[in-house]
Design a protein around this motif. Structure first.
Motif, PDB file in Angstrom:
ATOM      1  N   ALA A  58      18.246  31.008  52.506  1.00 48.39           N
ATOM      2  CA  ALA A  58      18.085  29.600  52.033  1.00 48.39           C
ATOM      3  C   ALA A  58      17.230  29.527  50.731  1.00 48.39           C
ATOM      4  N   ALA A  59      16.394  30.319  50.569  1.00 51.20           N
ATOM      5  CA  ALA A  59      15.531  30.504  49.564  1.00 51.20           C
ATOM      6  C   ALA A  59      16.500  30.713  48.284  1.00 51.20           C
ATOM      7  N   ASP A  60      17.193  31.489  48.395  1.00 51.09           N
ATOM      8  CA  ASP A  60      18.260  32.056  47.286  1.00 51.09           C
ATOM      9  C   ASP A  60      19.117  30.687  47.001  1.00 51.09           C
ATOM     10  N   LEU A  61      19.662  30.103  47.931  1.00 51.64           N
ATOM     11  CA  LEU A  61      20.436  28.682  47.613  1.00 51.64           C
ATOM     12  C   LEU A  61      19.477  27.737  46.867  1.00 51.64           C
ATOM     13  N   ARG A  62      18.496  27.581  47.309  1.00 47.25           N
ATOM     14  CA  ARG A  62      17.395  26.690  46.601  1.00 47.25           C
ATOM     15  C   ARG A  62      17.350  27.182  45.045  1.00 47.25           C
ATOM     16  N   ARG A  63      16.898  28.251  44.969  1.00 47.71           N
ATOM     17  CA  ARG A  63      16.860  28.832  43.767  1.00 47.71           C
ATOM     18  C   ARG A  63      18.043  28.819  42.705  1.00 47.71           C
ATOM     19  N   LEU A  64      19.081  29.272  43.341  1.00 49.75           N
ATOM     20  CA  LEU A  64      20.349  29.072  42.678  1.00 49.75           C
ATOM     21  C   LEU A  64      20.769  27.581  42.186  1.00 49.75           C
ATOM     22  N   PHE A  65      20.569  26.648  43.271  1.00 48.81           N
ATOM     23  CA  PHE A  65      20.586  25.185  42.644  1.00 48.81           C
ATOM     24  C   PHE A  65      19.800  24.968  41.478  1.00 48.81           C
ATOM     25  N   HIS A  66      18.481  25.369  41.594  1.00 51.23           N
ATOM     26  CA  HIS A  66      17.783  25.028  40.195  1.00 51.23           C
ATOM     27  C   HIS A  66      18.144  25.581  39.283  1.00 51.23           C
ATOM     28  N   SER A  67      18.544  26.888  39.265  1.00 50.32           N
ATOM     29  CA  SER A  67      18.925  27.805  37.984  1.00 50.32           C
ATOM     30  C   SER A  67      20.341  27.271  37.378  1.00 50.32           C
ATOM     31  N   ILE A  68      20.967  26.512  38.260  1.00 49.16           N
ATOM     32  CA  ILE A  68      22.443  26.013  37.611  1.00 49.16           C
ATOM     33  C   ILE A  68      22.204  24.517  37.053  1.00 49.16           C
ATOM     34  N   ASN A  69      21.077  24.033  37.429  1.00 50.01           N
ATOM     35  CA  ASN A  69      20.729  22.667  37.019  1.00 50.01           C
ATOM     36  C   ASN A  69      21.671  21.664  37.784  1.00 50.01           C
ATOM     37  N   GLY A  70      21.697  22.110  39.196  1.00 50.14           N
ATOM     38  CA  GLY A  70      22.520  21.249  39.988  1.00 50.14           C
ATOM     39  C   GLY A  70      22.251  19.808  40.082  1.00 50.14           C
ATOM     40  N   SER A  71      20.900  19.535  40.022  1.00 44.28           N
ATOM     41  CA  SER A  71      20.344  18.077  40.008  1.00 44.28           C
ATOM     42  C   SER A  71      20.970  17.332  38.933  1.00 44.28           C
ATOM     43  N   ASP A  72      21.192  18.059  37.764  1.00 40.90           N
ATOM     44  CA  ASP A  72      21.530  17.209  36.386  1.00 40.90           C
ATOM     45  C   ASP A  72      22.831  17.310  36.008  1.00 40.90           C
ATOM     46  N   SER A  73      23.723  17.980  36.676  1.00 38.48           N
ATOM     47  CA  SER A  73      24.949  18.350  36.072  1.00 38.48           C
ATOM     48  C   SER A  73      26.245  18.205  37.580  1.00 38.48           C
ATOM     49  N   LEU A  74      26.976  17.216  36.947  1.00 42.37           N
ATOM     50  CA  LEU A  74      28.048  17.023  38.301  1.00 42.37           C
ATOM     51  C   LEU A  74      28.931  18.134  38.328  1.00 42.37           C
ATOM     52  N   ALA A  75      29.436  18.781  37.295  1.00 41.97           N
ATOM     53  CA  ALA A  75      29.998  20.132  37.350  1.00 41.97           C
ATOM     54  C   ALA A  75      29.572  21.318  38.137  1.00 41.97           C
ATOM     55  N   ALA A  76      28.020  21.480  37.888  1.00 39.98           N
ATOM     56  CA  ALA A  76      27.116  22.424  38.633  1.00 39.98           C
ATOM     57  C   ALA A  76      27.189  21.840  40.227  1.00 39.98           C
ATOM     58  N   ARG A  77      26.863  20.543  40.394  1.00 46.18           N
ATOM     59  CA  ARG A  77      26.844  20.284  41.757  1.00 46.18           C
ATOM     60  C   ARG A  77      28.074  20.123  42.634  1.00 46.18           C
ATOM     61  N   HIS A  78      29.324  20.357  41.889  1.00 44.40           N
ATOM     62  CA  HIS A  78      30.510  20.486  42.501  1.00 44.40           C
ATOM     63  C   HIS A  78      30.729  22.008  42.793  1.00 44.40           C
ATOM     64  N   TRP A  79      30.441  22.558  41.702  1.00 43.58           N
ATOM     65  CA  TRP A  79      30.382  24.250  42.121  1.00 43.58           C
ATOM     66  C   TRP A  79      29.575  24.613  43.477  1.00 43.58           C
ATOM     67  N   PHE A  80      28.292  24.272  43.275  1.00 51.45           N
ATOM     68  CA  PHE A  80      27.429  24.456  44.326  1.00 51.45           C
ATOM     69  C   PHE A  80      27.971  23.949  45.553  1.00 51.45           C
ATOM     70  N   ASN A  81      28.288  22.800  45.691  1.00 49.75           N
ATOM     71  CA  ASN A  81      28.867  22.253  47.023  1.00 49.75           C
ATOM     72  C   ASN A  81      30.284  23.250  47.400  1.00 49.75           C
ATOM     73  N   GLY A  82      30.836  23.627  46.454  1.00 50.48           N
ATOM     74  CA  GLY A  82      31.970  24.747  46.943  1.00 50.48           C
ATOM     75  C   GLY A  82      31.494  26.156  47.689  1.00 50.48           C
ATOM     76  N   LEU A  83      30.470  26.388  47.223  1.00 48.64           N
ATOM     77  CA  LEU A  83      29.745  27.670  47.531  1.00 48.64           C
ATOM     78  C   LEU A  83      29.018  27.300  49.210  1.00 48.64           C
ATOM     79  N   GLU A  84      28.476  26.139  49.151  1.00 49.64           N
ATOM     80  CA  GLU A  84      27.938  25.903  50.592  1.00 49.64           C
ATOM     81  C   GLU A  84      29.187  25.736  51.510  1.00 49.64           C
ATOM     82  N   ALA A  85      30.392  25.039  51.067  1.00 47.23           N
ATOM     83  CA  ALA A  85      31.551  25.071  51.851  1.00 47.23           C
ATOM     84  C   ALA A  85      32.108  26.324  52.265  1.00 47.23           C
TER      85      ALA A  85
END
Length: 100
Positions: free
Chosen positions: A12-39
């Motif tokens: 869970a910490a790895d996921l949080r760290r990864l989300f922040h490192s790819i700027n998931g809250s600021d980038s639609l493409a990063a959020r899309h990639w991250f959502n694919g990882l979670e899926a």
């Protein structure tokens, strides 16, 4: 058979760290990639045994996401008796192998 997927505190910490490192809250493409990882992680609930054992430890398995450049390894255990997949760690594919 459907398996329950659980994340350890480390995963869970790895996921949080990864989300922040790819700027998931600021980038639609990063959020899309991250959502694919979670899926992909949640997809371990179906046929988790199809994923290979890790080179470091044959009792662990791993899922590679995505299957192209910038690969991440989702390392997990499979408890078939209890229908449980436990995600232990999420790491970039270029990181050094796990130590026993």
């Amino acid at each position: 058979m459907t398996f329950r997927v659980e994340l350890t505190a480390r995963a869970a910490a790895d996921l949080r760290r990864l989300f922040h490192s790819i700027n998931g809250s600021d980038s639609l493409a990063a959020r899309h990639w991250f959502n694919g990882l979670e899926a992909a992680i949640l997809g371990l609930s179906e046929f988790p045994a199809r994923h290979p054992a890790t080179p470091e430890n044959p009792t662990l398995r791993h899922l590679l996401y995505p299957s192209q450049s910038y690969v991440y390894r989702i390392i997990f255990t499979l408890d078939e008796a209890n229908s449980l997949v436990k995600v232990l760690h999420i790491r970039h594919g270029s990181q050094k192998p796990l130590r026993r």
